[in-house]
Design an enzyme around this catalytic site. Sequence first.
Site, mmCIF file in Angstrom:
data_model
loop_
_atom_site.group_PDB
_atom_site.id
_atom_site.type_symbol
_atom_site.label_atom_id
_atom_site.label_comp_id
_atom_site.label_asym_id
_atom_site.label_seq_id
_atom_site.Cartn_x
_atom_site.Cartn_y
_atom_site.Cartn_z
ATOM 1 N N THR A 108 7.452 2.333 -2.912
ATOM 2 C CA THR A 108 6.542 2.516 -1.858
ATOM 3 C C THR A 108 5.462 1.530 -1.757
ATOM 4 O O THR A 108 5.007 1.025 -0.673
ATOM 5 C CB THR A 108 5.968 3.933 -2.207
ATOM 6 N N CYS A 109 5.157 0.906 -3.153
ATOM 7 C CA CYS A 109 4.042 -0.123 -3.203
ATOM 8 C C CYS A 109 4.363 -1.472 -2.363
ATOM 9 O O CYS A 109 3.566 -1.983 -1.598
ATOM 10 C CB CYS A 109 3.553 -0.575 -4.454
#
Length: 248
Positions: A55-56
Amino acid sequence: MSTQNVNFENKEGQKVPSVTFPMRVNDDWVKRDTQEIFAGKTVVVFSLPGAFTPTCSSSHLPRYNELASKFAENGVDEIICVSVNDTFVMNAWAADQDAENISFIPDGNGDFTDGMGLLVAKNEIGFGKRSRRYSMLVKDGVIEKMFIEPDLPGDPFEVSDADTMLAYINPEAVQTTKVSLFTKPGCPHCARAKDLLIKQGLAYEELTLGDEISISAMRAITNADTVPQIFIDGKHIGGADELAKYFA
Protein backbone atom coordinates in the site's frame (compact mmCIF):
# COMPACT_ATOMS: atom_id res chain seq x y z
CA MET A 1 9.50 2.47 24.07
CA SER A 2 5.75 2.03 24.19
CA THR A 3 3.91 -0.18 21.72
CA GLN A 4 0.30 0.88 22.02
CA ASN A 5 -2.08 -0.62 19.53
CA VAL A 6 -5.36 1.08 20.42
CA ASN A 7 -6.69 4.38 21.71
CA PHE A 8 -4.00 6.52 20.13
CA GLU A 9 -3.81 10.01 21.52
CA ASN A 10 -4.60 12.75 19.05
CA LYS A 11 -1.81 15.28 19.56
CA GLU A 12 -3.39 18.23 17.76
CA GLY A 13 -2.24 21.46 19.36
CA GLN A 14 0.96 19.87 20.70
CA LYS A 15 4.53 20.24 19.46
CA VAL A 16 6.17 17.45 17.52
CA PRO A 17 8.73 15.34 19.43
CA SER A 18 12.29 16.69 19.49
CA VAL A 19 14.33 14.14 17.55
CA THR A 20 17.53 14.03 15.47
CA PHE A 21 17.55 11.78 12.39
CA PRO A 22 20.92 10.36 11.18
CA MET A 23 20.79 10.09 7.39
CA ARG A 24 23.04 8.95 4.60
CA VAL A 25 23.29 11.56 1.81
CA ASN A 26 25.74 11.17 -1.10
CA ASP A 27 27.82 8.63 0.83
CA ASP A 28 28.12 10.95 3.84
CA TRP A 29 26.42 10.87 7.21
CA VAL A 30 24.34 13.97 7.91
CA LYS A 31 21.70 14.86 10.49
CA ARG A 32 18.33 16.53 10.26
CA ASP A 33 16.47 17.44 13.41
CA THR A 34 12.89 18.40 14.04
CA GLN A 35 13.84 22.03 14.73
CA GLU A 36 15.33 22.39 11.23
CA ILE A 37 12.49 20.49 9.57
CA PHE A 38 9.53 22.23 11.20
CA ALA A 39 10.54 25.63 12.62
CA GLY A 40 8.86 28.47 10.76
CA LYS A 41 7.45 26.13 8.11
CA THR A 42 4.21 24.45 7.12
CA VAL A 43 4.94 20.74 6.71
CA VAL A 44 2.80 17.75 5.78
CA VAL A 45 3.96 14.48 7.35
CA PHE A 46 2.74 11.04 6.41
CA SER A 47 3.99 7.95 8.18
CA LEU A 48 3.59 4.32 7.23
CA PRO A 49 4.49 0.80 8.36
CA GLY A 50 7.42 0.24 6.03
CA ALA A 51 9.31 1.08 2.87
CA PHE A 52 8.59 -1.15 -0.14
CA THR A 53 5.36 -2.48 1.42
CA PRO A 54 2.41 -2.79 -1.02
CA THR A 55 0.00 0.00 0.00
CA CYS A 56 2.85 2.37 0.81
CA SER A 57 4.46 1.91 -2.61
CA SER A 58 1.35 1.69 -4.79
CA SER A 59 -0.87 4.35 -3.23
CA HIS A 60 0.25 6.26 -0.15
CA LEU A 61 3.60 7.62 -1.32
CA PRO A 62 2.89 8.09 -5.07
CA ARG A 63 -0.21 10.20 -4.50
CA TYR A 64 1.60 12.61 -2.16
CA ASN A 65 4.31 12.91 -4.80
CA GLU A 66 1.73 13.55 -7.53
CA LEU A 67 -0.02 16.25 -5.51
CA ALA A 68 3.15 18.00 -4.32
CA SER A 69 2.59 21.02 -6.57
CA LYS A 70 -0.98 21.37 -5.27
CA PHE A 71 0.28 21.29 -1.68
CA ALA A 72 2.92 23.90 -2.53
CA GLU A 73 0.28 26.16 -4.09
CA ASN A 74 -1.61 25.93 -0.81
CA GLY A 75 1.26 26.96 1.45
CA VAL A 76 3.00 23.66 2.24
CA ASP A 77 6.79 24.06 2.34
CA GLU A 78 7.76 20.38 2.51
CA ILE A 79 6.19 16.92 2.42
CA ILE A 80 7.86 14.42 4.75
CA CYS A 81 7.57 10.63 4.61
CA VAL A 82 8.52 8.99 7.92
CA SER A 83 9.03 5.26 8.41
CA VAL A 84 10.71 3.12 11.05
CA ASN A 85 13.38 1.98 8.61
CA ASP A 86 17.10 2.66 8.38
CA THR A 87 18.46 5.32 6.05
CA PHE A 88 19.80 2.82 3.48
CA VAL A 89 16.37 1.24 3.07
CA MET A 90 14.69 4.65 2.82
CA ASN A 91 17.24 5.83 0.23
CA ALA A 92 16.73 2.68 -1.86
CA TRP A 93 12.96 3.13 -1.69
CA ALA A 94 13.22 6.79 -2.69
CA ALA A 95 15.29 5.81 -5.73
CA ASP A 96 12.90 3.02 -6.64
CA GLN A 97 9.83 5.27 -6.37
CA ASP A 98 11.39 8.25 -8.19
CA ALA A 99 9.52 10.48 -5.73
CA GLU A 100 11.56 13.65 -6.10
CA ASN A 101 8.93 15.80 -4.38
CA ILE A 102 9.07 13.93 -1.06
CA SER A 103 11.65 14.12 1.74
CA PHE A 104 12.32 10.65 3.16
CA ILE A 105 13.03 10.63 6.90
CA PRO A 106 14.38 7.39 8.40
CA ASP A 107 13.12 6.97 11.96
CA GLY A 108 15.35 3.94 12.37
CA ASN A 109 15.20 3.83 16.16
CA GLY A 110 11.50 4.68 16.26
CA ASP A 111 12.16 7.69 18.50
CA PHE A 112 9.94 10.12 16.59
CA THR A 113 7.15 7.57 16.16
CA ASP A 114 7.32 6.62 19.82
CA GLY A 115 7.19 10.30 20.79
CA MET A 116 4.04 10.60 18.69
CA GLY A 117 2.54 7.67 20.63
CA LEU A 118 2.11 5.75 17.39
CA LEU A 119 4.71 3.00 17.67
CA VAL A 120 2.97 -0.36 17.27
CA ALA A 121 4.07 -3.97 17.55
CA LYS A 122 3.89 -5.87 14.25
CA ASN A 123 5.69 -8.97 15.47
CA GLU A 124 3.13 -11.28 13.89
CA ILE A 125 4.46 -10.40 10.42
CA GLY A 126 8.10 -10.15 11.50
CA PHE A 127 8.29 -6.34 11.41
CA GLY A 128 8.95 -5.71 15.09
CA LYS A 129 8.01 -2.17 16.13
CA ARG A 130 6.68 0.05 13.34
CA SER A 131 4.56 3.13 12.85
CA ARG A 132 0.79 3.25 12.72
CA ARG A 133 -0.19 4.73 9.36
CA TYR A 134 -1.13 8.39 9.80
CA SER A 135 -0.71 11.88 8.38
CA MET A 136 -0.53 15.31 9.98
CA LEU A 137 -0.25 19.00 9.16
CA VAL A 138 2.42 20.77 11.22
CA LYS A 139 2.83 24.55 11.39
CA ASP A 140 5.95 25.95 13.05
CA GLY A 141 6.43 22.69 14.95
CA VAL A 142 2.85 22.52 16.27
CA ILE A 143 0.48 19.81 15.06
CA GLU A 144 -2.64 21.41 13.60
CA LYS A 145 -4.39 18.33 12.23
CA MET A 146 -3.93 14.55 12.43
CA PHE A 147 -5.49 11.74 10.42
CA ILE A 148 -4.80 8.41 12.17
CA GLU A 149 -5.87 5.16 10.56
CA PRO A 150 -8.35 3.08 12.59
CA ASP A 151 -7.26 0.11 14.64
CA LEU A 152 -8.51 -2.62 12.33
CA PRO A 153 -7.03 -5.93 11.13
CA GLY A 154 -4.52 -5.72 8.29
CA ASP A 155 -3.26 -2.37 7.06
CA PRO A 156 -6.18 0.10 6.87
CA PHE A 157 -5.72 3.03 4.50
CA GLU A 158 -8.79 5.23 4.77
CA VAL A 159 -7.93 8.71 6.09
CA SER A 160 -4.17 9.38 5.85
CA ASP A 161 -4.12 9.71 2.06
CA ALA A 162 -2.97 12.80 0.17
CA ASP A 163 -6.41 13.76 -1.10
CA THR A 164 -7.88 13.80 2.42
CA MET A 165 -5.05 16.03 3.63
CA LEU A 166 -5.37 18.37 0.66
CA ALA A 167 -9.14 18.55 1.21
CA TYR A 168 -8.50 19.63 4.81
CA ILE A 169 -6.07 22.36 3.71
CA ASN A 170 -8.22 23.56 0.80
CA PRO A 171 -11.32 21.63 -0.30
CA GLU A 172 -11.40 23.49 -3.62
CA ALA A 173 -7.95 22.10 -4.53
CA VAL A 174 -9.06 18.45 -4.55
CA GLN A 175 -9.20 16.73 -7.92
CA THR A 176 -12.68 15.99 -9.24
CA THR A 177 -11.43 15.34 -12.79
CA LYS A 178 -11.41 11.71 -13.97
CA VAL A 179 -8.45 10.83 -16.21
CA SER A 180 -7.75 7.60 -18.09
CA LEU A 181 -5.04 6.85 -20.61
CA PHE A 182 -4.02 3.97 -22.84
CA THR A 183 -0.26 3.29 -22.85
CA LYS A 184 2.28 0.63 -23.74
CA PRO A 185 5.62 -0.21 -22.07
CA GLY A 186 8.64 1.76 -23.29
CA CYS A 187 6.58 4.42 -25.04
CA PRO A 188 8.29 7.85 -24.68
CA HIS A 189 5.13 9.75 -25.67
CA CYS A 190 3.22 7.88 -22.95
CA ALA A 191 5.87 8.89 -20.43
CA ARG A 192 5.56 12.52 -21.57
CA ALA A 193 1.77 12.41 -21.21
CA LYS A 194 2.01 10.97 -17.70
CA ASP A 195 4.54 13.62 -16.76
CA LEU A 196 2.18 16.34 -18.02
CA LEU A 197 -0.63 14.90 -15.90
CA ILE A 198 1.57 14.65 -12.81
CA LYS A 199 2.69 18.25 -13.20
CA GLN A 200 -0.99 19.23 -13.20
CA GLY A 201 -1.47 17.23 -10.00
CA LEU A 202 -3.85 14.85 -11.74
CA ALA A 203 -4.16 11.19 -10.81
CA TYR A 204 -4.98 8.86 -13.66
CA GLU A 205 -6.07 5.34 -14.49
CA GLU A 206 -3.50 3.72 -16.77
CA LEU A 207 -4.60 0.98 -19.18
CA THR A 208 -1.59 -0.89 -20.56
CA LEU A 209 -1.73 -2.56 -23.97
CA GLY A 210 -0.79 -6.21 -23.91
CA ASP A 211 -1.34 -6.38 -20.18
CA GLU A 212 -4.80 -5.11 -19.32
CA ILE A 213 -6.26 -4.50 -22.77
CA SER A 214 -5.72 -5.42 -26.44
CA ILE A 215 -4.94 -2.96 -29.21
CA SER A 216 -8.19 -3.94 -30.96
CA ALA A 217 -10.16 -3.04 -27.85
CA MET A 218 -8.36 0.31 -27.64
CA ARG A 219 -9.04 0.94 -31.33
CA ALA A 220 -12.74 0.25 -30.79
CA ILE A 221 -12.87 2.75 -27.93
CA THR A 222 -10.61 5.50 -29.31
CA ASN A 223 -10.72 4.98 -33.09
CA ALA A 224 -6.91 5.31 -32.96
CA ASP A 225 -3.93 2.96 -33.39
CA THR A 226 -1.27 4.94 -31.52
CA VAL A 227 -0.56 5.52 -27.85
CA PRO A 228 -1.01 7.30 -25.62
CA GLN A 229 -4.73 7.99 -25.90
CA ILE A 230 -6.08 10.18 -23.11
CA PHE A 231 -9.59 10.74 -21.81
CA ILE A 232 -10.49 13.51 -19.35
CA ASP A 233 -13.97 13.43 -17.82
CA GLY A 234 -15.05 11.13 -20.63
CA LYS A 235 -13.80 13.43 -23.39
CA HIS A 236 -11.25 11.98 -25.81
CA ILE A 237 -8.25 14.34 -25.81
CA GLY A 238 -5.91 12.37 -28.06
CA GLY A 239 -2.17 11.88 -27.63
CA ALA A 240 0.61 13.68 -25.76
CA ASP A 241 0.71 16.65 -28.15
CA GLU A 242 -3.04 17.15 -27.85
CA LEU A 243 -2.78 16.88 -24.06
CA ALA A 244 -0.13 19.61 -24.00
CA LYS A 245 -2.41 21.85 -26.08
CA TYR A 246 -5.33 21.04 -23.77
CA PHE A 247 -3.42 22.22 -20.71
CA ALA A 248 -2.04 25.27 -22.55
